[in-house]
Design a protein around this motif. Structure first.
Motif, PDB file in Angstrom:
ATOM      1  N   LEU A   1      46.470  70.295  22.536  1.00  0.00           N
ATOM      2  CA  LEU A   1      46.540  71.401  23.491  1.00  0.00           C
ATOM      3  C   LEU A   1      47.354  71.036  24.734  1.00  0.00           C
ATOM      4  CD1 LEU A   1      45.711  74.243  24.300  1.00  0.00           C
ATOM      5  CD2 LEU A   1      43.571  73.318  25.192  1.00  0.00           C
ATOM      6  N   ASP A   2      47.182  69.839  25.268  1.00  0.00           N
ATOM      7  CA  ASP A   2      47.939  69.430  26.460  1.00  0.00           C
ATOM      8  C   ASP A   2      49.441  69.464  26.204  1.00  0.00           C
ATOM      9  OD1 ASP A   2      45.564  69.018  27.773  1.00  0.00           O
ATOM     10  OD2 ASP A   2      45.578  66.844  27.510  1.00  0.00           O
ATOM     11  N   ASP A   3      49.853  68.994  25.049  1.00  0.00           N
ATOM     12  CA  ASP A   3      51.276  69.006  24.704  1.00  0.00           C
ATOM     13  C   ASP A   3      51.782  70.425  24.471  1.00  0.00           C
ATOM     14  OD1 ASP A   3      51.638  66.249  24.929  1.00  0.00           O
ATOM     15  OD2 ASP A   3      50.992  65.899  22.874  1.00  0.00           O
ATOM     16  N   LEU A   4      50.940  71.273  23.891  1.00  0.00           N
ATOM     17  CA  LEU A   4      51.335  72.673  23.700  1.00  0.00           C
ATOM     18  C   LEU A   4      51.561  73.366  25.042  1.00  0.00           C
ATOM     19  CD1 LEU A   4      49.007  73.859  20.795  1.00  0.00           C
ATOM     20  CD2 LEU A   4      51.498  73.730  20.746  1.00  0.00           C
TER      21      LEU A   4
ATOM     22  N   HIS B   1      54.995  74.892  26.306  1.00  0.00           N
ATOM     23  CA  HIS B   1      55.079  76.300  26.726  1.00  0.00           C
ATOM     24  C   HIS B   1      55.803  76.417  28.067  1.00  0.00           C
ATOM     25  CE1 HIS B   1      53.647  80.096  28.513  1.00  0.00           C
ATOM     26  NE2 HIS B   1      53.810  80.547  27.278  1.00  0.00           N
ATOM     27  N   GLU B   2      55.490  75.518  28.979  1.00  0.00           N
ATOM     28  CA  GLU B   2      56.146  75.526  30.291  1.00  0.00           C
ATOM     29  C   GLU B   2      57.648  75.287  30.142  1.00  0.00           C
ATOM     30  OE1 GLU B   2      56.069  72.647  34.151  1.00  0.00           O
ATOM     31  OE2 GLU B   2      54.139  73.097  33.220  1.00  0.00           O
ATOM     32  N   ILE B   3      58.030  74.325  29.314  1.00  0.00           N
ATOM     33  CA  ILE B   3      59.444  74.003  29.097  1.00  0.00           C
ATOM     34  C   ILE B   3      60.164  75.161  28.414  1.00  0.00           C
ATOM     35  CG2 ILE B   3      60.990  72.499  27.763  1.00  0.00           C
ATOM     36  CD1 ILE B   3      58.927  70.245  28.352  1.00  0.00           C
ATOM     37  N   ILE B   4      59.542  75.713  27.371  1.00  0.00           N
ATOM     38  CA  ILE B   4      60.156  76.825  26.628  1.00  0.00           C
ATOM     39  C   ILE B   4      60.314  78.054  27.536  1.00  0.00           C
ATOM     40  CG2 ILE B   4      59.786  78.438  24.695  1.00  0.00           C
ATOM     41  CD1 ILE B   4      60.490  75.813  23.641  1.00  0.00           C
ATOM     42  N   SER B   5      59.306  78.313  28.361  1.00  0.00           N
ATOM     43  CA  SER B   5      59.369  79.471  29.258  1.00  0.00           C
ATOM     44  C   SER B   5      60.527  79.347  30.235  1.00  0.00           C
ATOM     45  CB  SER B   5      58.060  79.622  30.033  1.00  0.00           C
ATOM     46  OG  SER B   5      57.007  79.908  29.159  1.00  0.00           O
ATOM     47  N   LYS B   6      60.731  78.147  30.779  1.00  0.00           N
ATOM     48  CA  LYS B   6      61.855  77.932  31.692  1.00  0.00           C
ATOM     49  C   LYS B   6      63.185  78.130  30.975  1.00  0.00           C
ATOM     50  CE  LYS B   6      59.459  74.789  34.800  1.00  0.00           C
ATOM     51  NZ  LYS B   6      59.354  73.391  35.272  1.00  0.00           N
ATOM     52  N   LYS B   7      63.269  77.629  29.752  1.00  0.00           N
ATOM     53  CA  LYS B   7      64.508  77.798  28.982  1.00  0.00           C
ATOM     54  C   LYS B   7      64.731  79.266  28.618  1.00  0.00           C
ATOM     55  CE  LYS B   7      64.957  73.178  27.028  1.00  0.00           C
ATOM     56  NZ  LYS B   7      65.126  72.403  25.795  1.00  0.00           N
ATOM     57  N   TYR B   8      63.649  79.992  28.350  1.00  0.00           N
ATOM     58  CA  TYR B   8      63.783  81.426  28.037  1.00  0.00           C
ATOM     59  C   TYR B   8      64.331  82.179  29.252  1.00  0.00           C
ATOM     60  CZ  TYR B   8      62.496  86.293  27.498  1.00  0.00           C
ATOM     61  OH  TYR B   8      62.524  87.664  27.472  1.00  0.00           O
ATOM     62  N   ARG B   9      63.834  81.846  30.444  1.00  0.00           N
ATOM     63  CA  ARG B   9      64.312  82.517  31.659  1.00  0.00           C
ATOM     64  C   ARG B   9      65.800  82.283  31.879  1.00  0.00           C
ATOM     65  NH1 ARG B   9      60.230  79.903  34.995  1.00  0.00           N
ATOM     66  NH2 ARG B   9      58.437  80.303  33.703  1.00  0.00           N
TER      67      ARG B   9
ATOM     68  N   ILE C   1      54.487  79.731  20.646  1.00  0.00           N
ATOM     69  CA  ILE C   1      53.733  78.686  21.340  1.00  0.00           C
ATOM     70  C   ILE C   1      52.446  79.262  21.923  1.00  0.00           C
ATOM     71  CG2 ILE C   1      53.786  77.044  23.269  1.00  0.00           C
ATOM     72  CD1 ILE C   1      55.451  76.241  20.819  1.00  0.00           C
ATOM     73  N   GLU C   2      52.496  80.480  22.444  1.00  0.00           N
ATOM     74  CA  GLU C   2      51.289  81.106  22.981  1.00  0.00           C
ATOM     75  C   GLU C   2      50.233  81.304  21.899  1.00  0.00           C
ATOM     76  OE1 GLU C   2      52.697  84.630  24.980  1.00  0.00           O
ATOM     77  OE2 GLU C   2      53.441  83.463  26.695  1.00  0.00           O
ATOM     78  N   VAL C   3      50.651  81.658  20.702  1.00  0.00           N
ATOM     79  CA  VAL C   3      49.712  81.802  19.585  1.00  0.00           C
ATOM     80  C   VAL C   3      49.108  80.443  19.222  1.00  0.00           C
ATOM     81  CG1 VAL C   3      49.569  82.346  17.124  1.00  0.00           C
ATOM     82  CG2 VAL C   3      50.785  83.883  18.657  1.00  0.00           C
ATOM     83  N   LEU C   4      49.939  79.409  19.206  1.00  0.00           N
ATOM     84  CA  LEU C   4      49.430  78.063  18.896  1.00  0.00           C
ATOM     85  C   LEU C   4      48.447  77.580  19.965  1.00  0.00           C
ATOM     86  CD1 LEU C   4      52.695  76.301  17.663  1.00  0.00           C
ATOM     87  CD2 LEU C   4      50.744  77.021  16.285  1.00  0.00           C
ATOM     88  N   ILE C   5      48.696  77.921  21.227  1.00  0.00           N
ATOM     89  CA  ILE C   5      47.782  77.539  22.311  1.00  0.00           C
ATOM     90  C   ILE C   5      46.432  78.228  22.125  1.00  0.00           C
ATOM     91  CG2 ILE C   5      47.329  77.805  24.784  1.00  0.00           C
ATOM     92  CD1 ILE C   5      50.319  77.239  25.229  1.00  0.00           C
ATOM     93  N   GLU C   6      46.455  79.512  21.822  1.00  0.00           N
ATOM     94  CA  GLU C   6      45.198  80.244  21.620  1.00  0.00           C
ATOM     95  C   GLU C   6      44.421  79.674  20.441  1.00  0.00           C
ATOM     96  OE1 GLU C   6      43.584  82.487  23.481  1.00  0.00           O
ATOM     97  OE2 GLU C   6      45.164  82.046  24.919  1.00  0.00           O
ATOM     98  N   ALA C   7      45.114  79.283  19.385  1.00  0.00           N
ATOM     99  CA  ALA C   7      44.454  78.723  18.217  1.00  0.00           C
ATOM    100  C   ALA C   7      43.881  77.324  18.510  1.00  0.00           C
ATOM    101  CB  ALA C   7      45.433  78.645  17.050  1.00  0.00           C
TER     102      ALA C   7
END
Length: 85
Positions: free
Chosen positions: A47-50, A54-62, A74-80
């Motif tokens: 979970l910590d790595d997810l 997520h933080e890294i992917i979100s910055k790259k998406y922006r 990644i958000e689905v994997l975090i919830e799971a």
């Protein structure tokens, strides 16, 4: 294949190198300490790595460097990965 890399410092002060890749719709994570030569593959991403991914992917998406689908995956994997109450 998309590859995302980051470094973090462990509680002991060692540098941990982490690589997350997405290939054929599946995410894989591997890490190693900077002093090690062998990579450790994780069948289930912690979970910590997810959350860091997520933080890294979100910055790259922006910056329009990854599609929004990757952020949602990644958000689905975090919830799971979160413990059930």
């Amino acid at each position: 294949m998309k590859k995302h890399e980051w470094r973090e410092t462990t509680d002991e002060g060692a540098t941990r190198l982490v690589t997350a890749t997405r290939h054929a719709g599946k995410w894989q994570l591997r890490s190693r300490l900077k002093s090690d030569t062998e990579w450790t593959k994780f069948p289930v991403i912690p979970l910590d790595d997810l959350e860091t991914l997520h933080e890294i992917i979100s910055k790259k998406y922006r910056r329009n460097r990854v599609p929004h689908d990757h952020v949602l995956e990644i958000e689905v994997l975090i919830e799971a990965a979160k413990p059930r109450k």
